[in-house]
Design a protein around this motif. Structure first.
Motif, PDB file in Angstrom:
ATOM      1  N   VAL A   2      44.938  41.958  27.994  1.00  0.00           N
ATOM      2  CA  VAL A   2      43.685  41.606  28.658  1.00  0.00           C
ATOM      3  C   VAL A   2      43.689  40.108  28.914  1.00  0.00           C
ATOM      4  O   VAL A   2      43.795  39.315  27.973  1.00  0.00           O
ATOM      5  CB  VAL A   2      42.459  42.006  27.817  1.00  0.00           C
ATOM      6  CG1 VAL A   2      41.175  41.610  28.540  1.00  0.00           C
ATOM      7  CG2 VAL A   2      42.474  43.502  27.525  1.00  0.00           C
ATOM      8  N   VAL A   3      43.603  39.734  30.182  1.00  0.00           N
ATOM      9  CA  VAL A   3      43.640  38.325  30.570  1.00  0.00           C
ATOM     10  C   VAL A   3      42.312  37.978  31.233  1.00  0.00           C
ATOM     11  O   VAL A   3      41.921  38.593  32.230  1.00  0.00           O
ATOM     12  CB  VAL A   3      44.798  38.040  31.545  1.00  0.00           C
ATOM     13  CG1 VAL A   3      44.789  36.574  31.973  1.00  0.00           C
ATOM     14  CG2 VAL A   3      46.124  38.418  30.907  1.00  0.00           C
ATOM     15  N   GLU A   4      41.623  37.005  30.661  1.00  0.00           N
ATOM     16  CA  GLU A   4      40.342  36.580  31.228  1.00  0.00           C
ATOM     17  C   GLU A   4      40.602  35.502  32.286  1.00  0.00           C
ATOM     18  O   GLU A   4      41.194  34.463  31.999  1.00  0.00           O
ATOM     19  CB  GLU A   4      39.430  36.047  30.128  1.00  0.00           C
ATOM     20  CG  GLU A   4      38.005  35.828  30.577  1.00  0.00           C
ATOM     21  CD  GLU A   4      37.051  35.569  29.423  1.00  0.00           C
ATOM     22  OE1 GLU A   4      35.909  35.155  29.682  1.00  0.00           O
ATOM     23  OE2 GLU A   4      37.460  35.787  28.251  1.00  0.00           O
ATOM     24  N   VAL A   5      40.148  35.784  33.498  1.00  0.00           N
ATOM     25  CA  VAL A   5      40.361  34.870  34.616  1.00  0.00           C
ATOM     26  C   VAL A   5      39.251  35.109  35.629  1.00  0.00           C
ATOM     27  O   VAL A   5      38.688  36.207  35.689  1.00  0.00           O
ATOM     28  CB  VAL A   5      41.753  35.119  35.265  1.00  0.00           C
ATOM     29  CG1 VAL A   5      41.875  36.533  35.809  1.00  0.00           C
ATOM     30  CG2 VAL A   5      42.048  34.102  36.359  1.00  0.00           C
ATOM     31  N   ASP A   6      38.920  34.087  36.389  1.00  0.00           N
ATOM     32  CA  ASP A   6      37.912  34.247  37.445  1.00  0.00           C
ATOM     33  C   ASP A   6      38.510  35.099  38.561  1.00  0.00           C
ATOM     34  O   ASP A   6      39.254  34.603  39.407  1.00  0.00           O
ATOM     35  CB  ASP A   6      37.481  32.890  37.981  1.00  0.00           C
ATOM     36  CG  ASP A   6      36.382  33.003  39.041  1.00  0.00           C
ATOM     37  OD1 ASP A   6      35.979  34.143  39.361  1.00  0.00           O
ATOM     38  OD2 ASP A   6      35.942  31.958  39.550  1.00  0.00           O
ATOM     39  N   THR A   7      38.193  36.384  38.551  1.00  0.00           N
ATOM     40  CA  THR A   7      38.793  37.300  39.529  1.00  0.00           C
ATOM     41  C   THR A   7      38.200  37.142  40.922  1.00  0.00           C
ATOM     42  O   THR A   7      38.678  37.779  41.858  1.00  0.00           O
ATOM     43  CB  THR A   7      38.651  38.756  39.052  1.00  0.00           C
ATOM     44  OG1 THR A   7      37.301  39.000  38.626  1.00  0.00           O
ATOM     45  CG2 THR A   7      39.594  39.030  37.892  1.00  0.00           C
ATOM     46  N   PHE A   8      37.179  36.302  41.060  1.00  0.00           N
ATOM     47  CA  PHE A   8      36.684  35.972  42.395  1.00  0.00           C
ATOM     48  C   PHE A   8      37.482  34.823  43.023  1.00  0.00           C
ATOM     49  O   PHE A   8      37.293  34.493  44.183  1.00  0.00           O
ATOM     50  CB  PHE A   8      35.191  35.612  42.356  1.00  0.00           C
ATOM     51  CG  PHE A   8      34.291  36.790  42.131  1.00  0.00           C
ATOM     52  CD1 PHE A   8      34.290  37.867  43.019  1.00  0.00           C
ATOM     53  CD2 PHE A   8      33.456  36.837  41.029  1.00  0.00           C
ATOM     54  CE1 PHE A   8      33.464  38.957  42.813  1.00  0.00           C
ATOM     55  CE2 PHE A   8      32.627  37.929  40.819  1.00  0.00           C
ATOM     56  CZ  PHE A   8      32.633  38.994  41.704  1.00  0.00           C
ATOM     57  N   ALA A  46      46.335  35.092  41.782  1.00  0.00           N
ATOM     58  CA  ALA A  46      47.731  35.022  42.240  1.00  0.00           C
ATOM     59  C   ALA A  46      48.607  34.335  41.203  1.00  0.00           C
ATOM     60  O   ALA A  46      49.755  34.756  40.959  1.00  0.00           O
ATOM     61  CB  ALA A  46      47.799  34.282  43.571  1.00  0.00           C
ATOM     62  N   ASP A  47      48.096  33.290  40.563  1.00  0.00           N
ATOM     63  CA  ASP A  47      48.865  32.606  39.517  1.00  0.00           C
ATOM     64  C   ASP A  47      49.173  33.565  38.361  1.00  0.00           C
ATOM     65  O   ASP A  47      50.278  33.545  37.804  1.00  0.00           O
ATOM     66  CB  ASP A  47      48.086  31.398  38.994  1.00  0.00           C
ATOM     67  CG  ASP A  47      48.010  30.265  40.006  1.00  0.00           C
ATOM     68  OD1 ASP A  47      48.803  30.275  40.969  1.00  0.00           O
ATOM     69  OD2 ASP A  47      47.135  29.384  39.841  1.00  0.00           O
ATOM     70  N   GLN A  48      48.196  34.401  38.004  1.00  0.00           N
ATOM     71  CA  GLN A  48      48.416  35.363  36.925  1.00  0.00           C
ATOM     72  C   GLN A  48      49.448  36.412  37.321  1.00  0.00           C
ATOM     73  O   GLN A  48      50.275  36.826  36.503  1.00  0.00           O
ATOM     74  CB  GLN A  48      47.088  36.036  36.534  1.00  0.00           C
ATOM     75  CG  GLN A  48      46.114  35.133  35.817  1.00  0.00           C
ATOM     76  CD  GLN A  48      46.649  34.691  34.465  1.00  0.00           C
ATOM     77  OE1 GLN A  48      47.411  35.396  33.809  1.00  0.00           O
ATOM     78  NE2 GLN A  48      46.239  33.496  34.044  1.00  0.00           N
ATOM     79  N   LEU A  49      49.403  36.847  38.572  1.00  0.00           N
ATOM     80  CA  LEU A  49      50.399  37.810  39.028  1.00  0.00           C
ATOM     81  C   LEU A  49      51.799  37.198  38.996  1.00  0.00           C
ATOM     82  O   LEU A  49      52.772  37.847  38.578  1.00  0.00           O
ATOM     83  CB  LEU A  49      50.069  38.280  40.446  1.00  0.00           C
ATOM     84  CG  LEU A  49      48.805  39.130  40.608  1.00  0.00           C
ATOM     85  CD1 LEU A  49      48.584  39.464  42.084  1.00  0.00           C
ATOM     86  CD2 LEU A  49      48.886  40.406  39.794  1.00  0.00           C
ATOM     87  N   ALA A  50      51.884  35.956  39.426  1.00  0.00           N
ATOM     88  CA  ALA A  50      53.192  35.284  39.421  1.00  0.00           C
ATOM     89  C   ALA A  50      53.741  35.124  38.009  1.00  0.00           C
ATOM     90  O   ALA A  50      54.958  35.118  37.802  1.00  0.00           O
ATOM     91  CB  ALA A  50      53.059  33.916  40.100  1.00  0.00           C
TER      92      ALA A  50
END
Length: 419
Positions: free
Chosen positions: A51-57, A63-67
């Protein structure tokens, strides 16, 4: 290998984790608020997913998390709010996915209506209405083209928000005035109102071939609201009628270029045949996914993971063992206010159908809107041998519960007679 889930529906995350495990994939959830999934996360073993908390808006942060995701193989975006962000990132990272233009089309209800009208699959057109509130001539022209009764709604709306039934000229003007003061996700448009019972078709498509997994009933509130209240699955249509609905669904999905993945198509069964309400590029919300798993006797979320990694879902051809029919009732409070809890849950243990309460709100949450899906605090689920019997059991169980609220602070401070 990893599959990333860009947010999720309120329920179904546990099934999705188990599906990923069965297929040898590691699930990673990107979310701006993990507490939104508290019910599901509390029931999973520690470390069952990342579970990664990030501003999904923020598309670039996502994109950084996907990379940074090791062995990224697929992206799942199963909510209306993040559909288009998911489509953009799927294309950017070269991941398997439906053509983004088809997803953009499904998020524009007016465009879908007009595409289906051009294909001869609906009797009514959509007409833009955003400028009609203050232009008498335009308002009259719109009314003449759409006719009465009509519906005004948001092209990108969700959860029955900003949907207005118009049965006469007075309601027409009132709806335009109200909508003009609301913040819309898309644009305001008008379309004919089709009378009849509402259903939702739960489908899976791959390479243009669609399998109808079943049809859910959608019992609604009394007019003029469009509040969803009771759902049951699967509706027992006679064989010929079910086959006709499946053929019609094939044509609808083909007309909008929807060639792959789950879809949740709401439709009205009118006296003259089915009419689309909207096409959602995802599995159904609330407990629809749960109901599919139980009633079909299989974890349908495996098909979601398979599609995400570009593999033809086995569910398209599987012989399904089946299970109980299911039904659920959305639990709304009698009055808006601050949610304080639910009474009567202990009574469910003595009622038939294995009823259960699935919470969607936490004590302290504000419930301000009771005419659409923002207002329910949880869901009562039950099962039986048929959808009809499951409905009776779910309604009986829901009648034993009370969703409690206290007045909102601004209401409590208002002197008598205000508002």
């Amino acid at each position: 290998m990893s599959v990333v889930c860009l947010e999720s529906l309120t329920f179904g995350l546990g099934h999705l984790v188990r599906a990923a495990d069965a297929l040898g994939e590691r699930l990673r959830l990107l979310t701006r608020d993990p507490s939104y999934y508290a019910y599901e996360l509390e029931r999973l073993p520690a470390g069952a997913l990342d579970v990664v908390e990030v501003d999904t808006f923020d598309t670039e942060r996502v994109a950084d998390q996907l990379a940074a995701t090791p062995g990224l193989r697929g992206l799942i975006s199963s909510t209306d709010t993040w559909t288009l962000v998911g489509a953009e990132l799927t294309a950017r990272f070269g991941l398997p996915g439906l053509d983004a233009s088809a997803l953009r089309l499904t998020r524009d209800k007016a465009a879908v209506r007009n595409r289906l009208h051009a294909a001869g699959l609906t009797r009514g057109r959509a007409v833009e209405a955003s400028k009609a509130a203050h232009d008498r001539a335009l308002r009259a022209a719109l009314l003449a083209e759409v006719g009465l009764p009509a519906v005004l709604k948001d092209t990108a709306g969700t959860g029955s928000q900003n949907v207005y039934l118009v049965r006469d000229e007075r309601e027409w003007q009132a709806a335009l005035d109200t909508a003009a003061g609301r913040r819309l996700t898309g644009r305001l448009f008008a379309e004919p109102y089709f009378s009849g019972p509402v259903y939702s078709a739960e489908t899976l498509t791959w390479a243009g071939r669609t399998r109808l997994l079943g049809v859910s009933s959608r019992l609604m509130s009394a007019e003029p609201s469009f509040r969803e209240e009771v759902t049951a699955f699967p509706v027992a249509f006679p064989g010929e009628q079910r086959d006709a609905i499946e053929r019609w669904l094939d044509r609808v999905l083909a007309a909008i270029g929807y060639t792959d993945r789950f879809a949740h198509l709401e439709f009205v069964l009118t006296a003259d045949g089915p009419e689309v309400v909207e096409v959602n590029p995802r599995i159904g919300g609330a407990l629809v996914g749960e109901g599919l798993c139980r009633a079909l006797g299989t974890n349908v979320y495996e098909a979601m993971v398979e599609a995400a990694v570009g593999r033809r879902p086995r569910l398209l051809d599987a012989e399904l063992p089946g299970g109980p029919a299911v039904a659920f009732v959305l639990g709304y409070p009698a009055e808006p206010g601050v949610f304080t809890g639910v009474t009567g849950v202990e009574r469910l243990a003595d009622m038939p159908g294995a009823p259960a309460w699935y919470p969607t709100k936490r004590p302290g949450d504000r419930i301000e809107h009771l005419t659409d899906s923002r207002g329910y605090a949880g869901i009562v689920y039950a099962e039986a041998e048929t959808a009809e019997l499951a409905t009776h059991r779910a309604v009986a169980a829901a009648n034993a519960l009370r969703v409690r609220t206290t007045p909102l602070p601004d209401q409590a401070e208002s002197p008598p007679g205000d508002g």
